[in-house]
Design a protein around this motif. Sequence first.
Motif, PDB file in Angstrom:
ATOM      1  N   HIS A 175      39.978  57.715  65.783  1.00 23.49           N
ATOM      2  CA  HIS A 175      41.390  57.329  65.796  1.00 23.49           C
ATOM      3  C   HIS A 175      41.489  55.888  66.299  1.00 23.49           C
ATOM      4  CE1 HIS A 175      41.877  61.797  66.437  1.00 23.49           C
ATOM      5  NE2 HIS A 175      42.653  61.576  65.389  1.00 23.49           N
ATOM      6  N   GLN A 176      42.513  55.166  65.874  1.00 23.32           N
ATOM      7  CA  GLN A 176      42.720  53.789  66.325  1.00 23.32           C
ATOM      8  C   GLN A 176      42.760  53.729  67.859  1.00 23.32           C
ATOM      9  OE1 GLN A 176      42.980  50.766  64.615  1.00 23.32           O
ATOM     10  NE2 GLN A 176      42.986  49.894  66.654  1.00 23.32           N
ATOM     11  N   LYS A 177      43.477  54.663  68.477  1.00 23.04           N
ATOM     12  CA  LYS A 177      43.606  54.667  69.946  1.00 23.04           C
ATOM     13  C   LYS A 177      42.246  54.876  70.608  1.00 23.04           C
ATOM     14  CE  LYS A 177      46.013  57.014  73.702  1.00 23.04           C
ATOM     15  NZ  LYS A 177      46.888  58.122  74.067  1.00 23.04           N
ATOM     16  N   CYS A 178      41.468  55.829  70.095  1.00 20.38           N
ATOM     17  CA  CYS A 178      40.139  56.096  70.658  1.00 20.38           C
ATOM     18  C   CYS A 178      39.211  54.899  70.451  1.00 20.38           C
ATOM     19  CB  CYS A 178      39.548  57.351  70.024  1.00 20.38           C
ATOM     20  SG  CYS A 178      40.489  58.852  70.341  1.00 20.38           S
ATOM     21  N   GLU A 194      39.442  65.466  67.671  1.00 20.74           N
ATOM     22  CA  GLU A 194      40.643  65.904  66.962  1.00 20.74           C
ATOM     23  C   GLU A 194      40.577  65.458  65.497  1.00 20.74           C
ATOM     24  OE1 GLU A 194      43.187  67.754  68.365  1.00 20.74           O
ATOM     25  OE2 GLU A 194      41.875  67.873  70.120  1.00 20.74           O
ATOM     26  N   ASP A 233      45.645  57.047  61.084  1.00 13.39           N
ATOM     27  CA  ASP A 233      45.167  56.039  62.032  1.00 13.39           C
ATOM     28  C   ASP A 233      43.634  55.993  62.103  1.00 13.39           C
ATOM     29  OD1 ASP A 233      44.859  58.514  63.260  1.00 13.39           O
ATOM     30  OD2 ASP A 233      45.393  57.775  65.248  1.00 13.39           O
ATOM     31  N   MET A 234      42.958  56.538  61.083  1.00 10.80           N
ATOM     32  CA  MET A 234      41.502  56.577  61.040  1.00 10.80           C
ATOM     33  C   MET A 234      40.912  55.169  60.943  1.00 10.80           C
ATOM     34  SD  MET A 234      39.019  58.544  58.268  1.00 10.80           S
ATOM     35  CE  MET A 234      40.225  58.332  57.006  1.00 10.80           C
ATOM     36  N   CYS A 277      37.574  62.942  64.826  1.00 10.17           N
ATOM     37  CA  CYS A 277      37.303  61.710  65.578  1.00 10.17           C
ATOM     38  C   CYS A 277      36.008  61.864  66.367  1.00 10.17           C
ATOM     39  CB  CYS A 277      38.483  61.427  66.521  1.00 10.17           C
ATOM     40  SG  CYS A 277      38.230  60.024  67.633  1.00 10.17           S
ATOM     41  N   LEU A 308      41.285  63.654  62.121  1.00 16.62           N
ATOM     42  CA  LEU A 308      41.693  62.288  61.813  1.00 16.62           C
ATOM     43  C   LEU A 308      42.884  62.283  60.872  1.00 16.62           C
ATOM     44  CD1 LEU A 308      38.112  60.922  61.287  1.00 16.62           C
ATOM     45  CD2 LEU A 308      39.664  60.179  63.094  1.00 16.62           C
TER      46      LEU A 308
END
Length: 160
Positions: free
Chosen positions: A134-137, A105, A110-111, A100, A107
């Motif tokens: 990542h989706q969250k990031c 971290e 959720d990439m 990511c 991937l």
Amino acid sequence: MINKLSEKRVIAFMKWLSAQGAEMLPTTNEYEVLRFKCQLGTGVIYKNSRGKHSVSGPLVTEALTAYFAGESWRGKAQPTKRGKIGRRKERLLKRDGDECFFCGEKLGEDMTVEHLMPVNQKGPDRIENMVLAHQKCNSLAGSMPLIEKVKLREKMRGWI
């Protein structure tokens, strides 16, 4: 037309878009009401803190015009996968590796593809302006200016 978008109308518009062949995508920040992808590109409807709606460009305006007129629309689903990974993601993985951009971290499923200079702020929709996250990031970064995204990366990686 955009001012006619109540929550109920947005849901009906989403159903209509799906019936027209568009793919519904998850929103990436709290200001996005709706995000979709079709053969013509990606469209987004936003809602600011005062409740005023705006759109990402002529693609959404064209779709809304057809929806309100009760007409069909030419936005067919765009193939987004090549095997399990899309072509852009393959190129980015080859260029940048499988970490990511923000947290560093590895991937996984959720990439997502993140535009460093947001497209809604006139950033180019080209591979040179993209990284994997990542989706969250990606959601944390939202539509931040580039310098703020770099600061977020430094903070998430513990560099500052």
